[in-house]
Design an enzyme around this catalytic site. Sequence first.
Site, mmCIF file in Angstrom:
data_model
loop_
_atom_site.group_PDB
_atom_site.id
_atom_site.type_symbol
_atom_site.label_atom_id
_atom_site.label_comp_id
_atom_site.label_asym_id
_atom_site.label_seq_id
_atom_site.Cartn_x
_atom_site.Cartn_y
_atom_site.Cartn_z
ATOM 1 N N ARG A 1 50.921 82.449 -3.574
ATOM 2 C CA ARG A 1 50.997 83.431 -4.661
ATOM 3 C C ARG A 1 50.062 83.080 -5.826
ATOM 4 O O ARG A 1 49.521 83.974 -6.481
ATOM 5 C CB ARG A 1 52.469 83.489 -5.121
ATOM 6 C CG ARG A 1 52.779 84.463 -6.229
ATOM 7 C CD ARG A 1 54.285 84.472 -6.463
ATOM 8 N NE ARG A 1 54.647 85.028 -7.741
ATOM 9 C CZ ARG A 1 54.968 86.301 -7.948
ATOM 10 N NH1 ARG A 1 54.972 87.147 -6.951
ATOM 11 N NH2 ARG A 1 55.301 86.727 -9.145
ATOM 12 N N ILE B 1 52.331 91.711 -11.158
ATOM 13 C CA ILE B 1 52.749 91.313 -9.816
ATOM 14 C C ILE B 1 54.260 91.089 -9.944
ATOM 15 O O ILE B 1 54.719 90.461 -10.898
ATOM 16 C CB ILE B 1 51.999 90.029 -9.375
ATOM 17 C CG1 ILE B 1 52.434 89.537 -8.002
ATOM 18 C CG2 ILE B 1 52.133 88.893 -10.351
ATOM 19 C CD1 ILE B 1 51.571 88.346 -7.479
ATOM 20 N N SER B 2 55.040 91.642 -9.010
ATOM 21 C CA SER B 2 56.501 91.548 -9.125
ATOM 22 C C SER B 2 56.970 90.108 -9.025
ATOM 23 O O SER B 2 56.324 89.259 -8.411
ATOM 24 C CB SER B 2 57.179 92.352 -8.011
ATOM 25 O OG SER B 2 56.773 93.682 -8.053
ATOM 26 N N GLN B 3 58.148 89.881 -9.578
ATOM 27 C CA GLN B 3 58.860 88.604 -9.469
ATOM 28 C C GLN B 3 58.994 88.248 -7.964
ATOM 29 O O GLN B 3 59.235 89.141 -7.153
ATOM 30 C CB GLN B 3 60.222 88.900 -10.093
ATOM 31 C CG GLN B 3 61.266 87.881 -10.055
ATOM 32 C CD GLN B 3 62.607 88.522 -10.475
ATOM 33 O OE1 GLN B 3 62.727 89.745 -10.632
ATOM 34 N NE2 GLN B 3 63.597 87.692 -10.652
ATOM 35 N N PRO B 4 58.858 86.974 -7.595
ATOM 36 C CA PRO B 4 58.951 86.610 -6.175
ATOM 37 C C PRO B 4 60.220 87.156 -5.493
ATOM 38 O O PRO B 4 60.169 87.647 -4.360
ATOM 39 C CB PRO B 4 58.979 85.077 -6.202
ATOM 40 C CG PRO B 4 58.315 84.698 -7.485
ATOM 41 C CD PRO B 4 58.574 85.810 -8.451
#
Length: 246
Positions: free
Chosen positions: A67, A93-96
């Site tokens: 990431r 970018i979204s949270q994992p």
Amino acid sequence: MARHRRYLKAISWFLCMVAGSLSLPYGAFCESPDHYAAARQRMVLRQLKARDITNPKVLSVMGTVKRHLFVSPRRASQAYDDHPLPIGEGQTISQPYIVALMTQILDIKPGEKVLEIGTGSGYQAAVLSYFTDQVWTIEIRKGLAENASKCLRALGYEKISVKHGDGYFGWPEYAPFDAIMVTAAANHIAPHLLDQLKMGGRLLIPLGSTTYYQTLTKITKTPKGNEVEHLLGVVFVPMVGKILEK
Ligand code: SAH
């Protein structure tokens, strides 16, 4: 020869610095030593396993995809933290955990055709590509589409097809899809996307107010109509383009 290598290193370092200052992703130019392997495994344990991510393949893929190479070098050290991160042009970018959850919900099987709307950094598409080699993704912002495309190529995700365009219209040339994942908030579902879904196909979308929060909603296309499941509250950046004209 050694001199030649030194020049190449210097050029690579220079491009890394340029990438950093322009907020381009690391992966676009840089060599990728895995300094973050431990941080990534911690993220899997504390943010995914400790919550409700139980699919072993999802856990293993989240522990594999780098990431930190999908964000700018100056944000790399935060790439495995439990929150979204800026990727330029006001997007994130979204949270994992959200990436893992959406992937787990769609439950992609090998050979299935998947369309993502909202390529952003390309990270979610990279994650999806471990489940099937048939991944298409559309990004409306040209700069982001180009960066993601470069980054994915540089990291070896060559099979993912990236298009610059409005995802509202889907990608009719490759339809129908087994699964469609929308990663931008919408107040309704584009009819084109439902049309491009196979019978039995699943569509996942953050649905609701695009200025506050949304409900992650799963639609399954059945012969009796669309089955709708409201799953959980989420916050995504808004989908733009044609959807705003409705
Ligand atoms: N999935 C991405 C993050 C998505 S952020 C990742 O893994 O990094 C949402 C993205 O949707 C933004 O990049 C935004 O530009 C894009 N977007 C917004 N409206 C869109 C539209 N109509 N079609 C395609 N992309 C859109």
